[in-house]
Design an enzyme around this catalytic site. Structure first.
Site: not given
Ligand code: URA
Length: 247
Positions: A107
């Site tokens: 993310d």
């Molecule tokens: N889980 C999440 O919530 N975000 C990420 O970027 C990777 C795994």
């Protein structure tokens, strides 16, 4: 995308030498661009249109597969372009001319380990559910989840109608109303870790991926990358759940 690149960066990206060594090579007058010796540092070249020779021999980007481990900073997108103009992770790979793509995603607000490569087959293998490649994260969450809640997450909880696969969790620190938890999962559902903690009422404040399998970031600082060796690549597929290892 910009078509020109600094000559020393191009030479380094082709694997000729380190950036510093490439500068020395240029200063020694060993490099020609379209037949002219170039000794000025920072000269911009377009390797797709110009002939670049070192000691009279053509310098070309290595077409071999490259594997990179990047410590992604927050605020970078893991797509190859962004309509909103946010910074993209590949802009951090200075000195690499090969076109690498991220294996999976992180993310925008998550930092940490991200593998990039131009080897589509290996990228697919890492992401394919049958290989169950483990990913370990350090999550700082609001409050103090009970042991029972952590056990629930370990066994699996319903997220959007589908149970999560078994996970491994360890609470390793508590600070001013927050807890730091190491969580290892092998699924790659969108925002999975955030959703898992949200589901038990302890939202994530900060999230960092620290490992794929037993391949850890170790001393890699935020925004930096390193090339992976065949030994490193093997570690990605080691399933032993790492709890005590270094970041
Ligand atoms: N889980 C999440 O919530 N975000 C990420 O970027 C990777 C795994």
């Amino acid at each position: 995308m910009k078509d020109t690149i600094r000559l020393q960066k191009y030479l380094a990206g082709c694997g000729v030498a380190s950036r510093r060594k490439a500068e020395e090579i240029i200063a020694e007058g060993r490099v020609t661009v379209d037949g002219e010796i170039v000794t000025a540092m920072g000269t911009q070249v377009d390797p797709t249109r110009q002939e670049i020779l070192l000691d009279g021999k053509a310098v070309r980007a290595n077409d071999d597969f490259l594997y990179v481990l990047l410590n992604k900073p927050q605020g970078y997108v893991t797509t190859l372009s962004d309509p909103q103009g946010r910074p993209i992770v590949t802009s951090l790979l200075s000195g690499i001319t090969a076109r690498l793509f991220p294996v999976g995603r992180l993310d925008l607000d998550t930092e940490g380990a991200l593998i990039l490569t131009n080897d589509g087959e290996l990228a697919q293998k890492i992401q394919h559910p049958s290989h169950e490649v483990t990913k370990t994260y350090e999550a700082q969450v609001m409050g103090r989840p009970s042991d029972k809640m952590l056990q629930q997450l370990e066994r699996g909880i319903l997220l959007e109608g589908k149970k999560t696969a078994p996970a491994k969790l360890i609470l390793f620190a508590r600070k001013s109303g927050t807890s730091s938890i190491r969580i290892t999962i092998h699924e790659g559902r969108k925002r999975q870790v955030r959703k898992m903690f949200q589901a038990i009422g302890h939202p994530v404040i900060h999230l960092k991926r620290i490992a794929y399998g037993t391949l850890f970031l170790e001393g890699l600082s935020t925004g930096k990358y390193r090339l992976l060796t065949p030994e490193d690549l093997k570690k990605i597929f080691i399933k032993k759940i790492p709890l005590q290892n270094n970041k």
